[in-house]
Design an enzyme around this catalytic site. Sequence first.
Site, PDB file in Angstrom:
ATOM      1  N   ALA A  66       0.711  -1.206   0.080  1.00 31.65           N
ATOM      2  CA  ALA A  66       0.040   0.059  -0.034  1.00 31.65           C
ATOM      3  C   ALA A  66       0.931   1.091   0.024  1.00 31.65           C
ATOM      4  CB  ALA A  66      -0.935  -0.023   1.314  1.00 31.65           C
ATOM      5  N   GLY A 111       0.742  -5.083   0.616  1.00 32.78           N
ATOM      6  CA  GLY A 111      -0.677  -5.149   0.023  1.00 32.78           C
ATOM      7  C   GLY A 111      -0.424  -5.692  -1.532  1.00 32.78           C
ATOM      8  N   GLU A 114      -0.799  -9.197  -0.787  1.00 29.89           N
ATOM      9  CA  GLU A 114      -2.279  -9.564  -0.637  1.00 29.89           C
ATOM     10  C   GLU A 114      -3.032  -9.409  -1.925  1.00 29.89           C
ATOM     11  OE1 GLU A 114      -2.297  -6.268   2.432  1.00 29.89           O
ATOM     12  OE2 GLU A 114      -3.270  -7.696   3.636  1.00 29.89           O
ATOM     13  N   GLU A 134       4.486  -5.680   7.002  1.00 30.32           N
ATOM     14  CA  GLU A 134       3.880  -4.433   7.836  1.00 30.32           C
ATOM     15  C   GLU A 134       4.250  -4.231   9.114  1.00 30.32           C
ATOM     16  OE1 GLU A 134       2.331  -6.737   5.766  1.00 30.32           O
ATOM     17  OE2 GLU A 134       1.001  -5.903   4.583  1.00 30.32           O
TER      18      GLU A 134
HETATM   19  N1  CO8 Z   1       4.519   2.948  -0.661  1.00 31.26           N
HETATM   20  C1  CO8 Z   1       4.949   4.291  -1.310  1.00 31.26           C
HETATM   21  N2  CO8 Z   1       6.127   4.367  -1.781  1.00 31.26           N
HETATM   22  C2  CO8 Z   1       6.977   3.204  -1.978  1.00 31.26           C
HETATM   23  C3  CO8 Z   1       6.650   2.168  -1.715  1.00 31.26           C
HETATM   24  C4  CO8 Z   1       5.203   1.899  -0.683  1.00 31.26           C
HETATM   25  N3  CO8 Z   1       4.958   0.931  -0.348  1.00 31.26           N
HETATM   26  N4  CO8 Z   1       7.402   1.027  -1.707  1.00 31.26           N
HETATM   27  C5  CO8 Z   1       8.605   1.768  -2.729  1.00 31.26           C
HETATM   28  N5  CO8 Z   1       8.011   3.241  -2.492  1.00 31.26           N
HETATM   29  C6  CO8 Z   1       8.707   4.230  -3.436  1.00 31.26           C
HETATM   30  C7  CO8 Z   1      10.069   4.540  -2.614  1.00 31.26           C
HETATM   31  O1  CO8 Z   1       9.457   5.602  -1.315  1.00 31.26           O
HETATM   32  C8  CO8 Z   1      10.929   5.378  -3.564  1.00 31.26           C
HETATM   33  O2  CO8 Z   1      10.275   6.506  -3.998  1.00 31.26           O
HETATM   34  P1  CO8 Z   1      11.404   7.641  -4.140  1.00 31.26           P
HETATM   35  O3  CO8 Z   1      12.020   7.354  -5.446  1.00 31.26           O
HETATM   36  O4  CO8 Z   1      10.494   8.999  -4.417  1.00 31.26           O
HETATM   37  O5  CO8 Z   1      12.193   7.898  -3.168  1.00 31.26           O
HETATM   38  C9  CO8 Z   1      10.437   4.241  -5.012  1.00 31.26           C
HETATM   39  O6  CO8 Z   1       9.267   3.670  -4.641  1.00 31.26           O
HETATM   40  C10 CO8 Z   1      11.530   3.384  -5.262  1.00 31.26           C
HETATM   41  O7  CO8 Z   1      11.590   2.638  -4.035  1.00 31.26           O
HETATM   42  P2  CO8 Z   1      13.387   2.302  -3.263  1.00 31.26           P
HETATM   43  O8  CO8 Z   1      14.088   3.389  -3.559  1.00 31.26           O
HETATM   44  O9  CO8 Z   1      12.814   1.849  -1.867  1.00 31.26           O
HETATM   45  O10 CO8 Z   1      13.769   1.120  -3.961  1.00 31.26           O
HETATM   46  P3  CO8 Z   1      14.772  -0.130  -3.471  1.00 31.26           P
HETATM   47  O11 CO8 Z   1      15.184  -0.931  -4.780  1.00 31.26           O
HETATM   48  O12 CO8 Z   1      15.803   0.593  -3.015  1.00 31.26           O
HETATM   49  O13 CO8 Z   1      13.811  -0.974  -2.256  1.00 31.26           O
HETATM   50  C11 CO8 Z   1      12.104  -2.088  -1.462  1.00 31.26           C
HETATM   51  C12 CO8 Z   1      12.776  -1.740  -2.750  1.00 31.26           C
HETATM   52  C13 CO8 Z   1      12.532  -3.074  -0.585  1.00 31.26           C
HETATM   53  C14 CO8 Z   1      10.854  -2.825  -2.235  1.00 31.26           C
HETATM   54  C15 CO8 Z   1      11.658  -0.543  -0.718  1.00 31.26           C
HETATM   55  O14 CO8 Z   1      11.121   0.283  -1.621  1.00 31.26           O
HETATM   56  C16 CO8 Z   1      10.606  -0.999   0.285  1.00 31.26           C
HETATM   57  O15 CO8 Z   1      10.847  -1.281   1.455  1.00 31.26           O
HETATM   58  N6  CO8 Z   1       9.354  -0.517   0.281  1.00 31.26           N
HETATM   59  C17 CO8 Z   1       8.099  -0.832   1.141  1.00 31.26           C
HETATM   60  C18 CO8 Z   1       7.668  -1.958   1.526  1.00 31.26           C
HETATM   61  C19 CO8 Z   1       6.551  -2.191   2.301  1.00 31.26           C
HETATM   62  O16 CO8 Z   1       6.878  -1.822   3.466  1.00 31.26           O
HETATM   63  N7  CO8 Z   1       5.512  -2.450   1.860  1.00 31.26           N
HETATM   64  C20 CO8 Z   1       4.379  -2.601   2.898  1.00 31.26           C
HETATM   65  C21 CO8 Z   1       3.668  -1.304   2.835  1.00 31.26           C
HETATM   66  S1  CO8 Z   1       2.477  -1.443   4.254  1.00 31.26           S
HETATM   67  C22 CO8 Z   1       1.204  -2.382   3.234  1.00 31.26           C
HETATM   68  O17 CO8 Z   1       1.121  -2.723   2.275  1.00 31.26           O
HETATM   69  C23 CO8 Z   1      -0.028  -2.543   4.340  1.00 31.26           C
HETATM   70  C24 CO8 Z   1      -1.237  -3.159   3.393  1.00 31.26           C
HETATM   71  C25 CO8 Z   1      -2.601  -2.824   4.096  1.00 31.26           C
HETATM   72  C26 CO8 Z   1      -2.986  -1.576   4.329  1.00 31.26           C
HETATM   73  C27 CO8 Z   1      -4.175  -1.184   5.072  1.00 31.26           C
HETATM   74  C28 CO8 Z   1      -4.485   0.079   5.263  1.00 31.26           C
HETATM   75  C29 CO8 Z   1      -5.126   0.614   6.507  1.00 31.26           C
END
Ligand code: CO8
Length: 258
Positions: A66, A111, A114, A134
């Site tokens: 998400a 997500g 999911e 998460e």
């Molecule tokens: N949300 C928003 N932006 C994201 C997300 C995300 N989940 N994942 C990546 N991005 C963005 C980064 O912020 C970055 O943006 P910018 O270039 O502007 O800084 C861009 O995408 C590229 O990402 P990275 O530079 O981080 O890329 P890497 O190759 O270095 O890393 C990863 C890749 C490991 C996937 C890393 O991006 C990461 O850890 N992302 C987050 C993963 C995560 O924690 N996902 C879970 C999110 S919570 C969720 O899904 C809950 C669902 C249920 C919600 C219910 C609502 C109440």
Amino acid sequence: MSDFKILTIEINDGIAIVVINRPEALNALNTLFFEEMDQLVAQLSQDANIRVMLITGEGKAFVAGADIAEMVDKSADEGSAFGSRGQQTFRSLELLPFPVIAAINGFALGGGLELAMACDIRIASAKAKFGQPEVNLGLTPGFAGTQRLPRLVGLGNALYLLTSAEMIDAQTALRMGLIQQLVEPDHLLDEALKLAETIAKKGPQAVSKVKMLAHKAMETDLETGSELEAEYFGSLFGENSEGREGMQAFLEKRKPNW
Ligand code: CO8
């Protein structure tokens, strides 16, 4: 659907190919994604020509979760509403009357996993990575990941992923039963399409019914599921039925004309 900003859709021979196209944010799921997906699902569910849907992501992620930037300032009520909204979208995707294949090209996290789990069959590239991270963010999954994951991989594997937030590779996901097929990255779409084409040739009503029955099996007791199976089985017999045509075609050594 032509004015969609995140989803691109192509329909060929009854196969809808949907690409999540927001690679600058690793296809993170925001409100606009859910609006477009709801609209798409509503439209495709009414289209009798669709046999299979395939979902993949643009760039190096399937979906990295998400959208954290969109979620960070939400209140408790808003967080809960966002979770419920996503749950409803994924449930309506799961209930589409044809199979949905996730072609997982890269990160399927939070997500994103999911979403993949709300699809019926998961094929992944050897580059794909899976996880429910998460708890790293002090959150639980919110789009029914805690419910679908144990059903798919068993309680121990699910709790391993949910509590540790460890990312696993495609080989491990295959071993756990989280994905059904692992392919070389360059072959992902071809292999997913091949499977979609195989399914698209089968009796469409029968395919739709086996999908519904198999999902029912995860949600009900054996007697209730078996009763429904008998009902659906019967519905495919009789004059002008799909079953009659399929069986006649077999006996006449020809291809069925569905
Ligand atoms: N949300 C928003 N932006 C994201 C997300 C995300 N989940 N994942 C990546 N991005 C963005 C980064 O912020 C970055 O943006 P910018 O270039 O502007 O800084 C861009 O995408 C590229 O990402 P990275 O530079 O981080 O890329 P890497 O190759 O270095 O890393 C990863 C890749 C490991 C996937 C890393 O991006 C990461 O850890 N992302 C987050 C993963 C995560 O924690 N996902 C879970 C999110 S919570 C969720 O899904 C809950 C669902 C249920 C919600 C219910 C609502 C109440």
